[in-house]
Structures are given as structure tokens and as C-alpha cells.
Design an enzyme around this catalytic site. Structure first.
Site, PDB file in Angstrom:
ATOM      1  N   SER A   1      15.586 -12.627   4.268  1.00  0.00           N
ATOM      2  CA  SER A   1      14.400 -12.882   5.075  1.00  0.00           C
ATOM      3  C   SER A   1      13.271 -11.891   4.801  1.00  0.00           C
ATOM      4  O   SER A   1      12.157 -12.085   5.247  1.00  0.00           O
ATOM      5  CB  SER A   1      14.757 -12.815   6.563  1.00  0.00           C
ATOM      6  OG  SER A   1      15.251 -11.531   6.882  1.00  0.00           O
ATOM      7  N   GLY A   2      13.577 -10.811   4.100  1.00  0.00           N
ATOM      8  CA  GLY A   2      12.550  -9.799   3.852  1.00  0.00           C
ATOM      9  C   GLY A   2      12.263  -8.960   5.082  1.00  0.00           C
ATOM     10  O   GLY A   2      11.211  -8.328   5.191  1.00  0.00           O
ATOM     11  N   LEU A   3      13.203  -8.927   6.023  1.00  0.00           N
ATOM     12  CA  LEU A   3      13.011  -8.097   7.221  1.00  0.00           C
ATOM     13  C   LEU A   3      13.791  -6.782   7.092  1.00  0.00           C
ATOM     14  O   LEU A   3      14.121  -6.145   8.093  1.00  0.00           O
ATOM     15  CB  LEU A   3      13.418  -8.881   8.481  1.00  0.00           C
ATOM     16  CG  LEU A   3      12.614 -10.172   8.715  1.00  0.00           C
ATOM     17  CD1 LEU A   3      13.141 -10.942   9.919  1.00  0.00           C
ATOM     18  CD2 LEU A   3      11.122  -9.874   8.907  1.00  0.00           C
TER      19      LEU A   3
ATOM     20  N   THR B   1       0.835  -1.203   0.000  1.00  0.00           N
ATOM     21  CA  THR B   1       0.000   0.000   0.000  1.00  0.00           C
ATOM     22  C   THR B   1       0.873   1.259   0.000  1.00  0.00           C
ATOM     23  O   THR B   1       0.381   2.344  -0.271  1.00  0.00           O
ATOM     24  CB  THR B   1      -0.887   0.039   1.265  1.00  0.00           C
ATOM     25  OG1 THR B   1      -0.064  -0.263   2.391  1.00  0.00           O
ATOM     26  CG2 THR B   1      -2.021  -0.954   1.190  1.00  0.00           C
ATOM     27  N   ASP B   2       2.176   1.097   0.310  1.00  0.00           N
ATOM     28  CA  ASP B   2       2.985   2.303   0.558  1.00  0.00           C
ATOM     29  C   ASP B   2       3.369   3.055  -0.711  1.00  0.00           C
ATOM     30  O   ASP B   2       3.731   4.228  -0.642  1.00  0.00           O
ATOM     31  CB  ASP B   2       4.224   2.002   1.430  1.00  0.00           C
ATOM     32  CG  ASP B   2       5.241   1.089   0.783  1.00  0.00           C
ATOM     33  OD1 ASP B   2       4.921   0.437  -0.231  1.00  0.00           O
ATOM     34  OD2 ASP B   2       6.369   1.023   1.303  1.00  0.00           O
TER      35      ASP B   2
ATOM     36  N   GLU C   1      17.379   3.960  -2.917  1.00  0.00           N
ATOM     37  CA  GLU C   1      17.057   2.599  -3.367  1.00  0.00           C
ATOM     38  C   GLU C   1      16.355   2.638  -4.738  1.00  0.00           C
ATOM     39  O   GLU C   1      16.619   1.817  -5.606  1.00  0.00           O
ATOM     40  CB  GLU C   1      16.205   1.862  -2.322  1.00  0.00           C
ATOM     41  CG  GLU C   1      16.052   0.409  -2.684  1.00  0.00           C
ATOM     42  CD  GLU C   1      15.860  -0.534  -1.497  1.00  0.00           C
ATOM     43  OE1 GLU C   1      16.176  -0.164  -0.345  1.00  0.00           O
ATOM     44  OE2 GLU C   1      15.401  -1.653  -1.741  1.00  0.00           O
TER      45      GLU C   1
ATOM     46  N   SER D   1      16.929  -5.731   5.593  1.00  0.00           N
ATOM     47  CA  SER D   1      18.332  -5.458   5.873  1.00  0.00           C
ATOM     48  C   SER D   1      18.816  -4.278   5.018  1.00  0.00           C
ATOM     49  O   SER D   1      19.617  -3.465   5.486  1.00  0.00           O
ATOM     50  CB  SER D   1      19.195  -6.686   5.636  1.00  0.00           C
ATOM     51  OG  SER D   1      18.970  -7.195   4.356  1.00  0.00           O
TER      52      SER D   1
ATOM     53  N   ASP E   1       9.752   0.669   4.720  1.00  0.00           N
ATOM     54  CA  ASP E   1      10.848   0.005   5.426  1.00  0.00           C
ATOM     55  C   ASP E   1      11.801   1.034   6.045  1.00  0.00           C
ATOM     56  O   ASP E   1      12.215   0.910   7.202  1.00  0.00           O
ATOM     57  CB  ASP E   1      11.634  -0.904   4.472  1.00  0.00           C
ATOM     58  CG  ASP E   1      10.733  -1.905   3.773  1.00  0.00           C
ATOM     59  OD1 ASP E   1       9.572  -2.046   4.197  1.00  0.00           O
ATOM     60  OD2 ASP E   1      11.188  -2.534   2.802  1.00  0.00           O
TER      61      ASP E   1
HETATM   62  C1  GLA Z   1       9.022  -4.078   0.295  1.00  0.00           C
HETATM   63  C2  GLA Z   1       9.201  -2.597  -0.019  1.00  0.00           C
HETATM   64  C3  GLA Z   1       8.208  -1.741   0.788  1.00  0.00           C
HETATM   65  C4  GLA Z   1       6.780  -2.259   0.656  1.00  0.00           C
HETATM   66  C5  GLA Z   1       6.726  -3.766   0.891  1.00  0.00           C
HETATM   67  C6  GLA Z   1       5.369  -4.340   0.602  1.00  0.00           C
HETATM   68  O1  GLA Z   1       9.396  -4.336   1.615  1.00  0.00           O
HETATM   69  O2  GLA Z   1      10.513  -2.180   0.253  1.00  0.00           O
HETATM   70  O3  GLA Z   1       8.309  -0.404   0.382  1.00  0.00           O
HETATM   71  O4  GLA Z   1       6.233  -1.918  -0.579  1.00  0.00           O
HETATM   72  O5  GLA Z   1       7.681  -4.465   0.100  1.00  0.00           O
HETATM   73  O6  GLA Z   1       4.430  -3.860   1.487  1.00  0.00           O
END
Ligand code: GLA
Length: 389
Positions: free
Chosen positions: A126-128, A36-37, A164, A130, A176
Site C-alpha cells: 500500500s505504500g504506507l 523531498t527527503d 534500508e 510497512s 518514513d
Molecule cells: C518512499 C521513501 C521515502 C520518501 C518517499 C517519497 O516512501 O521511503 O524516504 O522518499 O518515498 O516522498
């Protein structure tokens, strides 16, 4: 990692003397509000207590030197202030290099080079976040090292996102970086990505905990699939703008969307837009539920978020669906969904305290049987945004 260890390693790698300064920036987990961001909607992430530690020291010349304790085989990567170019793909140091480049672009002149060392404890792939933590860490370091007092933490988040997008070629939104820069212990951030207005909401789950499960898979082409989703949402927005007045998909209620959705020509773009609109609404409702102490309702909305990400946005994958389906079957799991960009990475789960161990055993064993490798579990502590050590 302790500050002393960071300093000791810094001296071992770079030698010399002069003041060395140390900082930390966290990773994040998003509770709800996914994809949504970049659609002008709301997100609800929180900062973790894992992240990236860094040490930095000024130099008298234009050299920039980078070293990561996580990649000792890479050794020191060197460049200089005059040679920063987007899209060079020289490894992890592209992220801090991009931040230096973005500072210059925004008129924050970096007069001299530096030596830079990091150590991260966010599991790779991990998608956290980094990368966002590394960007925010670098932003804070440059602000402090060169005395840019006017730069605020939300601006550091924006610098990270810009870098980025334009230096690393990933068209991410602001979530993020904002979570890493602005996190607050024991709180999640309810952020309106259209205005950057935000509010902290206590993560008070009473008898439950947040548990992250790492699928330990990261499918390739994540960045291109992500950028493609973004374009599909933009296409949907353009079609909708022909029939109704709106700036972003986040401006629409579910009812408005249903009224106008057939204006979106391409059925795939229509599905993407449906997710963006409904997910935004779910996020607003979820934060209201959390504030009112309705944890089960919060969990129900997380589950609905997963279904929408799986079916309409199509960013889940087999391994993640295995984890979520297993979680949904366990009594005491109030909500479970994929978190982050998708195509692997982690799920986020709200689990009642007395089921936390059972949850890890049941999901752990069945996942390994079905998928052939082990998942990892982290019981979440919600931490602060980036700070000096
Ligand atoms: C990644 C992107 C974020 C966001 C999410 C999905 O983490 O870096 O900006 O769009 O995906 O919510």
C-alpha cells in the site's frame, strides 16, 4: 492485535520461558512533501494507528529466529549473529536482520541472539511504510532488550534508513522511519530533512477528515525507478553547483531555480529538480496554511503537489490518476494527491465530514468500473510513534 494474543502466539511458536517484551511501530501517511527527503527539503507526514506489532525474547546463544503471523507458510527463519550479510534476499526478515547488522556497525554490540515474532496490519504494497515500521520496531526492541539507553528515537529512525539503504538496497530518505519513530497523536511532523529539526503541527481540519484510498496496485521496478529518480536529482544538483552555491536542492527557492535551471544539461533531470524545489516550497507554504486554519489553501497545494509528481517527477500511474481525478471532481474534497514513493499505492484526500461516505461510494464505484478491481478506503486516525506495549 492485543498484547495477550501476541504473547500467546509467541509461546506457541517458540515454547520455553523467559521474559517476552512487546512493542508497536506505526506506518505513516505523508500529507505533502514528496520526494523531498533525499533532496534536503521538508516533509509533512503523520503516523497512523496501523503498523507492526512485535514480541522479542533474549536467547543464551547466537541464534536469531524470526516468525511472522502474516506469513505462517514461511515458518521460522533462522540465522545467527555472525552470518548477517546485506543483499541476501531471504524475505521479510531481511529488515530486522539489517537493523541488527546496523547496530553492530554503529558500535552497539548485540551480545546474544533472540527469538522474534511480528504481526502487521498495514495492507501489503500500500505504500504506507510497512518496512519502515518493521525497521523502527526492531530498533526500539534492540534498544530496550539490550539496554542501549543513549539511543534516541531520531537515531532509531536513522538506523532504519541506513539499514534500508545498505542492507536492503533501497535508497530511501529519512521520512518514513522518522514518522514511525517520532509520530504524535493528532499531529503531523514538519521535518527539515537537511538538519533533522522538526516541529509538530496539530492536524486540525475542522470540518474535514483525511481519507486514504488504496489503489491496490503496486507496479514492479518501484525500487529501481525510485533509485533512478534519486540519481537524476543528484545529477541536477551537480550541474547547479557549477553556477551557484548550494548544498542540496532544498536550499533553492523557486525563483533561484528559475534563474539557474538551464545549467542542468539533461531535460529529464531538470524536470526532476523542478519538482524537488517547488515541492519543498509548497510544503513550507502548506504547513503555514494549516497553522492559519486555511484548509482550502492546504488542499490546493496538495493538488499542485500531485500535478508536479505526475508531470515533472513522473511517479504516478494510471490507476492513481483515476483516483485523484475522481476525487478532484467531487465537491467537498479539498485536496487529493498520490502519497509515498509512487507507481501505485495510495492517495491521500482531505474530505469534508458530510462527504466522507459519498466520497467512498462515488470513488469506489467509478474506480471499480474504470480499473476492474475495488479500491480500499481508510479514514485516518493520526497515532503516536513507536512504543512498548
Ligand atoms: C518512499 C521513501 C521515502 C520518501 C518517499 C517519497 O516512501 O521511503 O524516504 O522518499 O518515498 O516522498
Amino acid at each position: 492485535m492485543k498484547k495477550e494474543q501476541l504473547l500467546q502466539k509467541f509461546k506457541e511458536i517458540y515454547g520455553g520461558d523467559g521474559e517476552i517484551r512487546c512493542f508497536f511501530a506505526p506506518g505513516r501517511v505523508n500529507l505533502i512533501g514528496e520526494h523531498t527527503d533525499y533532496n534536503g527539503g521538508h516533509v509533512f507526514p503523520c503516523a497512523l494507528t496501523i503498523g507492526t506489532y512485535g514480541a522479542i525474547r533474549r536467547r543464551d546463544d547466537d541464534r536469531l529466529r524470526f516468525y511472522s503471523i502474516n506469513f505462517p507458510e514461511t515458518g521460522i527463519t533462522e540465522t545467527d549473529l555472525a552470518h548477517l550479510r546485506p543483499g541476501q534476499e531471504s524475505g521479510w526478515s531481511d529488515y530486522p536482520q539489517g537493523i541488527v547488522w546496523t547496530f553492530e556497525k554503529r558500535g552497539y554490540h548485540i551480545p546474544k541472539g533472540f527469538d522474534f515474532l511480528i504481526s502487521g496490519n498495514i495492507p501489503a504494497g500500500s505504500g504506507l511504510s510497512s518496512s519502515a515500521s518493521l525497521e523502527v520496531l526492531t530498533g526500539l526492541m534492540l534498544k530496550e532488550l539490550y539496554g542501549f539507553e543513549k539511543i534516541t528515537m531520531p537515531e532509531i529512525a536513522q538506523i532504519g534508513q541506513y539499514s534500508e539503504n545498505h542492507f536492503n538496497g533501497m535508497n530511501c530518505g529519512i521520512m518514513d522511519q522518522f514518522a514511525s519513530a517520532m509520530g504524535k497523536k493528532d499531529h503531523a511532523i514538519f521535518l527539515d530533512t537537511a538538519s533533522l529539526e522538526y516541529e509538530y503541527a496539530p492536524v486540525k481540519l475542522d470540518h474535514a477528515k483525511i481519507v486514504i484510498v488504496n489503489s491496490k496496485v503496486k507496479h514492479s521496478l518501484v525500487d529501481s525507478a525510485y533509485n533512478e529518480r534519486r540519481i537524476q536529482c543528484e545529477t541536477a544538483l551537480k550541474d547547479l553547483q557549477k553556477v551557484t552555491k548550494l548544498k542540496t536542492l532544498g536550499d533553492l527557492s523557486r525563483e533561484d531555480f528559475e534563474q539557474h535551471e538551464m545549467a542542468i544539461q539533461d531535460p529529464i533531470c531538470r524536470m526532476r529538480a523542478r519538482h524537488a524545489v517547488c515541492e519543498n516550497q509548497r510544503t513550507v507554504e502548506a504547513v503555514q496554511a494549516l497553522k492559519a486554519g486555511k484548509i482550502s489553501e492546504f488542499g490546493r497545494l496538495m493538488n499542485a503537489s500531485h500535478v508536479s509528481l505526475r508531470d515533472d517527477y513522473q511517479v504516478s500511474c494510471e490507476e492513481i490518476d483515476v483516483l485523484v481525478n475522481l476525487a478532484w471532481e467531487i465537491p467537498g474534497v479539498l485536496g487529493a494527491r498520490i502519497t509515498g514513493g509512487g507507481f501505485g499505492g495510495c492517495t491521500v484526500n482531505i474530505v469534508e465530514n458530510d462527504m466522507v461516505d459519498g466520497f467512498q461510494n462515488i470513488v469506489g464505484e467509478s474506480y471499480e468500473k474504470k480499473v476492474g478491481h475495488r479500491a480500499e478506503f481508510y479514514v485516518v486516525d493520526v497515532g503516536d510513534g513507536a512504543y512498548a506495549l
